[in-house]
Design an enzyme around this catalytic site. Structure first.
Site, PDB file in Angstrom:
ATOM      1  N   SER A   1       0.817  -1.195   0.000  1.00 46.73           N
ATOM      2  CA  SER A   1       0.000   0.000   0.000  1.00 46.73           C
ATOM      3  C   SER A   1       0.864   1.264   0.000  1.00 46.73           C
ATOM      4  O   SER A   1       1.630   1.492  -0.923  1.00 46.73           O
ATOM      5  CB  SER A   1      -0.971  -0.047   1.181  1.00 46.73           C
ATOM      6  OG  SER A   1      -2.018   0.862   1.008  1.00 46.73           O
TER       7      SER A   1
ATOM      8  N   ASP B   1      -7.952  -6.187  -5.901  1.00 51.18           N
ATOM      9  CA  ASP B   1      -7.862  -4.900  -5.203  1.00 51.18           C
ATOM     10  C   ASP B   1      -8.312  -3.774  -6.126  1.00 51.18           C
ATOM     11  O   ASP B   1      -7.992  -3.767  -7.313  1.00 51.18           O
ATOM     12  CB  ASP B   1      -6.416  -4.665  -4.770  1.00 51.18           C
ATOM     13  CG  ASP B   1      -6.222  -3.370  -3.988  1.00 51.18           C
ATOM     14  OD1 ASP B   1      -7.193  -2.896  -3.367  1.00 51.18           O
ATOM     15  OD2 ASP B   1      -5.097  -2.841  -4.003  1.00 51.18           O
TER      16      ASP B   1
ATOM     17  N   HIS C   1      -6.287  -6.405  -1.667  1.00 54.65           N
ATOM     18  CA  HIS C   1      -5.195  -5.528  -1.243  1.00 54.65           C
ATOM     19  C   HIS C   1      -4.168  -6.269  -0.391  1.00 54.65           C
ATOM     20  O   HIS C   1      -2.986  -5.954  -0.417  1.00 54.65           O
ATOM     21  CB  HIS C   1      -5.804  -4.369  -0.459  1.00 54.65           C
ATOM     22  CG  HIS C   1      -4.921  -3.181  -0.305  1.00 54.65           C
ATOM     23  ND1 HIS C   1      -4.529  -2.395  -1.348  1.00 54.65           N
ATOM     24  CD2 HIS C   1      -4.363  -2.630   0.801  1.00 54.65           C
ATOM     25  CE1 HIS C   1      -3.775  -1.397  -0.912  1.00 54.65           C
ATOM     26  NE2 HIS C   1      -3.655  -1.529   0.394  1.00 54.65           N
TER      27      HIS C   1
END
Length: 543
Positions: A266, A458, A520
């Protein structure tokens, strides 16, 4: 001035930040503390060029219902520092800096580069049986202290289950910015997960199966870390990480001789290029950095923001979430968004980068978020908005807030929270979100391999955008890398040998992976596939 919460990229997930806290609700002393920075912000706005002021005004006019509060600044966390006698070891940065050796020309020089005098590292050997997490595996916890700036970063080290004398060492970083890496430990790739009974459960696919792993709560005021000050940009955080690793490997030279890798996800797409560059900038170091791995990262916004509309509208391998009208509105907003990001890239000014972040996040992420669909996983709805869509995140927070857990690991804060939204806003209002940290990647590729991997379900840091920025990156191998097709990635061993787990392309030091059926948090959604590619990467298969 009125401002808007940005979308939060947590290390394991992404969600809209909750409403800003009213500063009038804070204790009077805290409100006074905030007054000067807010006044300074207002004064700076008066000095902006006409174009820059127009950007701020435009953001306010486009999103009037959300521009309700001034930015806040993180407040110190309640903590009680443990006496030095609690710790098994305290490594003084000043002692490390005092070691001089003869250089190649015979002149004296420091054994290790860097400004370390203000740093100490506190170390405690943790009893695995106390918590039941990976019994039999050597563990250390402690704090990196920046005594000059009152910063204290918490870390938790797990030795490899396999061959710790020879297996590599990996630093794991979650993102946010402002989210604890202990989320990654207990929700994704650590030796245990936490179940609904708030009990640890053994993880067969932990990344410390064949590597020793350090989980670091950074920047300060994240997780078990704390400070009287705040960090508001990625570069400042990089100095702390270099100090932590230097002092840790000084205390444990048996690990310093192993290969070392940095991995994260991320917002670690921002962190890792900076942290790795910081390490490599020190020629005399005891950190044997061999590669970096970035999962579902935000690294090059100018390229990646092109791919929110395609991912949301059925072009990423999953059914469309949005209707044609919403998809068209995202198309209409994209040129303005890209223009603002380009201005941010050209100036790297907070006054340009902040409105770019706010405008683009709302124009291109907002339509998807308003559907209630999970921004971390396009396949389903957000199941628990209070815990960033994942109930498991709440289990982790409840577990790490237990007094006996905090006592066992030597935590000094009064409470644990998975994500600190003040930190997230500090980074946003420093302009860090949109800054072009991808420009550091070519320098890394000259020295070490880089892996960009992405779970293909994601939305927020989707595989389309990550593949695209790796192909757009200018580096000596671009002409060979960019046109390469994706090839099947399959399991090589065990009973699932031959199973397709994703796709891969690789040239020179640059590799991109698409992982099937993962959002994610790839290690959480596809633990077997995750450990498969991780072990093979550390083994040097693609470099």
């Amino acid at each position: 001035m009125r401002v808007l919460p940005a979308t939060l990229l947590v290390g394991a997930a992404t969600a809209a930040a909750p409403p800003f806290q009213q500063i009038l609700g804070l204790p009077k002393k805290s409100a006074d503390t905030l007054a000067k920075p807010l006044h300074d912000l207002q004064e700076q706005l008066k000095t902006l060029s006409g174009e820059a002021r127009h950007l701020w005004d435009e953001v306010a006019s486009h999103f009037p219902n959300n521009m309700d509060h001034n930015p806040v600044f993180s407040l110190p966390k309640k903590h009680t520092r443990r006496p030095d006698s609690h710790w098994d070891h305290i490594v003084r940065g000043a002692d490390v800096q005092s070691v001089w050796v003869a250089g190649a020309s015979g002149e004296k020089e420091r054994e290790i580069d860097g400004k370390l005098e203000a740093y100490d590292l506190r170390v405690k050997k943790t009893d695995p049986s106390a918590l039941g997490i990976d019994p039999g595996v050597k563990q250390y916890t402690g704090y990196l202290d920046d005594n000059e700036n009152d910063k204290h970063l918490f870390y938790w080290f797990f030795e490899s289950r396999n061959d710790p004398k020879n297996d590599p060492v990996v630093l794991w970083l979650n993102g946010g910015p402002g989210c604890s890496s202990l989320t990654g430990l207990f929700l994704e790739l650590g030796p245990s997960s936490i179940n609904e009974k708030i009990k640890p459960i053994y993880n067969d696919f932990a990344w410390n199966s064949n590597a020793s792993v350090i989980f670091l709560d950074q920047p300060v005021n994240v997780g078990y870390s704390y400070s009287g000050a705040a960090v508001s940009d990625t570069v400042a955080a990089g100095k702390d990480v270099y100090a932590l690793l230097t002092l840790f490997f000084k205390q444990f030279p048996e690990y310093a001789k192993q290969d070392f890798h940095i991995a994260g996800e991320s917002y670690a797409g921002h962190y890792i290029p900076v942290f790795a560059s910081e390490i490599l900038s020190h020629k005399k170091r005891n950190i044997n950095l061999k590669s970096v791995l970035i999962g579902n990262g935000l690294t090059d916004g100018l390229t990646q923001y092109d791919y929110y509309r395609p991912m949301a509208c059925g072009e990423g391998g999953y059914p469309a979430v949005l209707d044609e009208s919403s998809c068209q509105s995202m198309d209409n907003a994209l040129p303005r968004c890209k223009s603002m990001i380009e201005s941010c890239y050209n100036t790297e000014s907070s006054w340009i980068c902040v409105p770019a972040s706010i405008y683009c996040n709302n124009a291109l992420l907002g339509p998807y978020q308003r559907t209630g669909q999970n921004v971390y996983d396009i396949r389903g709805k957000c199941e628990d908005s209070s815990n960033l869509c994942y109930k498991g995140m709440g289990y982790v927070s409840e577990y790490l807030n237990k007094r006996e857990v905090r006592e066992a690991v030597g935590a000094e804060v009064d409470g644990y929270e998975s994500c600190n939204f003040d930190i997230n806003r500090n980074f946003l209002f420093h302009g860090d979100w949109m800054k072009p940290y991808h420009r550091l990647v070519p320098g890394l590729l000259e020295q070490i391999p880089v892996l960009i991997y992405a779970g293909d379900a994601d939305f927020i840091c989707n595989w389309l955008g990550n593949k695209a920025w790796t192909e757009a990156l200018e580096w000596p191998g671009q002409k060979e890398y960019a046109p390469l097709p994706l090839k099947d990635l399959v399991i090589e061993e065990n009973e699932h040998k031959g199973k397709k787990i994703g796709q891969i392309k690789s040239h020179g030091n640059f590799t991109f992976m698409r992982l099937y059926g993962a959002g994610h948090m790839v290690p959480m959604d596809q633990p077997e596939a995750s450990l498969e590619f991780f072990n093979r990467w550390l083994g040097g298969e693609w470099f």
